[in-house]
Design a protein around this motif. Structure first.
Motif, PDB file in Angstrom:
ATOM      1  N   CYS A 112     -35.550  19.396 -17.025  1.00 45.80           N
ATOM      2  CA  CYS A 112     -34.927  20.319 -17.979  1.00 45.80           C
ATOM      3  C   CYS A 112     -35.654  21.653 -17.964  1.00 45.80           C
TER       4      CYS A 112
ATOM      5  N   GLU B 177     -31.493  21.446 -26.267  1.00 46.33           N
ATOM      6  CA  GLU B 177     -32.148  20.555 -25.313  1.00 46.33           C
ATOM      7  C   GLU B 177     -33.428  21.158 -24.743  1.00 46.33           C
TER       8      GLU B 177
ATOM      9  N   TYR C 234     -30.220  17.833 -28.118  1.00 51.07           N
ATOM     10  CA  TYR C 234     -30.789  16.519 -28.367  1.00 51.07           C
ATOM     11  C   TYR C 234     -30.377  16.135 -29.788  1.00 51.07           C
TER      12      TYR C 234
ATOM     13  N   HIS D  27     -28.943  12.749 -25.489  1.00 51.80           N
ATOM     14  CA  HIS D  27     -28.554  14.039 -24.929  1.00 51.80           C
ATOM     15  C   HIS D  27     -27.057  14.214 -25.173  1.00 51.80           C
TER      16      HIS D  27
END
Length: 302
Positions: free
Chosen positions: A20, A43, A69, A64
């Protein structure tokens, strides 16, 4: 040359492990529902993966979801009194629920900025529900309160066919002259509310107008108790529904206002922190106008 290849390989492996792109995530989204609280953070906050973030510092239950999140507190009434460290407090007339999302890693060193997002939901405890009770025209339920929470949206004021309170009756309904004095059955019900919260009737009164502050009022319930022997309170503060019975009546000398409106002020009581059931003594009722003069209202006594 061999050493340079090794360094390049190590960098490639480290970049592949990081799935990420770090996000500062300064803003979080909080959705407060009557039974559930949902929190979303952008996220990869500061480079943390979802499996490294804990709700209340205890539960790694994030998922996710569409660029966020998401963490869910599915029930405000868990058996162990606290879901994943969620705390609650009551400061009249507001209920507060609060928790936090923190980063946690078991590695020897941490290279990412720690995450600690606190969030809360607040709910008012007192609400006013209105319903056109009986006479000649159909109207809708009105709920009036500018609350911060959403307990309000779960409340409805209903009429029932009998004292079993199992079959709802469409309101308003027409009463013939011969039915004045007959029994009417009403109740305030909350749907989808956590089981820890009970519905308490603070007061109920009738007016010949939709305005709950109309000067001419007929009091039915005061401080949770019947105002006279013609009113029976069945349940109050014991469950998700509070129910009562009263005699049908009409307002005298108001030919242009034939409809009777029923209004109830309700309290959402947290049974884990407060004693919710209401106990009553016999009380007397007075009906007054704005000047303090006593008004005569026709009511058939049993």
């Amino acid at each position: 040359m061999v050493m340079r290849a090794f360094v390049l390989l190590a960098v490639f492996v480290e970049a592949s492990a990081r799935s990420c792109t770090p996000n500062k995530a300064d803003v979080i989204l909080v959705f407060c529902y009557p039974k559930t609280i949902i929190t979303k953070i952008p996220e990869c906050p500061y480079g943390w993966e979802v499996h490294q973030l804990a709700l209340g510092g205890l539960c790694y239950n994030g998922v996710h979801e569409g660029g966020y999140y998401q963490f869910v507190i599915p029930d405000l009434s868990p058996k162990n009194k606290s879901y994943c460290g969620t705390q609650s407090e009551y400061k009249p007339p507001i209920y507060h629920f609060y928790s936090h999302i923190v980063s946690n890693d078991t590695t020897v060193i941490i290279k990412n900025q720690p995450v600690n997002y606190s969030f809360s939901c607040t709910y008012h405890s007192t609400y006013l529900v209105n319903q056109a009770a009986f006479d000649q025209r159909v109207a809708t339920v009105h709920v009036k309160n500018g609350s911060m929470g959403t307990f309000e949206s779960q409340l409805s004021l209903n009429f029932y066919t009998n004292a079993k309170f199992s079959i709802k009756k469409e309101a308003p309904f027409v009463l013939e002259t011969s039915e004045i004095g007959s029994d009417l059955f009403a109740g305030v019900e909350a749907k989808g509310l956590s089981i820890r919260f009970k519905v308490v009737l603070n007061s109920c009164w009738a007016t010949p107008s939709a305005d709950f502050m109309y000067p001419l009022q007929w009091q039915l319930i005061n401080k949770g108790c019947p105002t006279d022997e013609t009113v029976l309170v069945y349940e109050n503060g014991k469950d998700h529904r509070a129910t009562f019975q009263f005699n049908a009546f009409r307002f005298q000398n108001i030919p242009k206002l034939s409809k009777v409106w029923l209004h109830c002020e309700t309290f959402i009581c947290d049974s884990e922190k407060l004693s919710c059931p209401v106990t009553c003594d016999k009380r007397k009722r007075l009906l007054r106008d704005q000047t303090g003069g006593v008004l005569i209202v026709e009511l058939s006594l049993r």
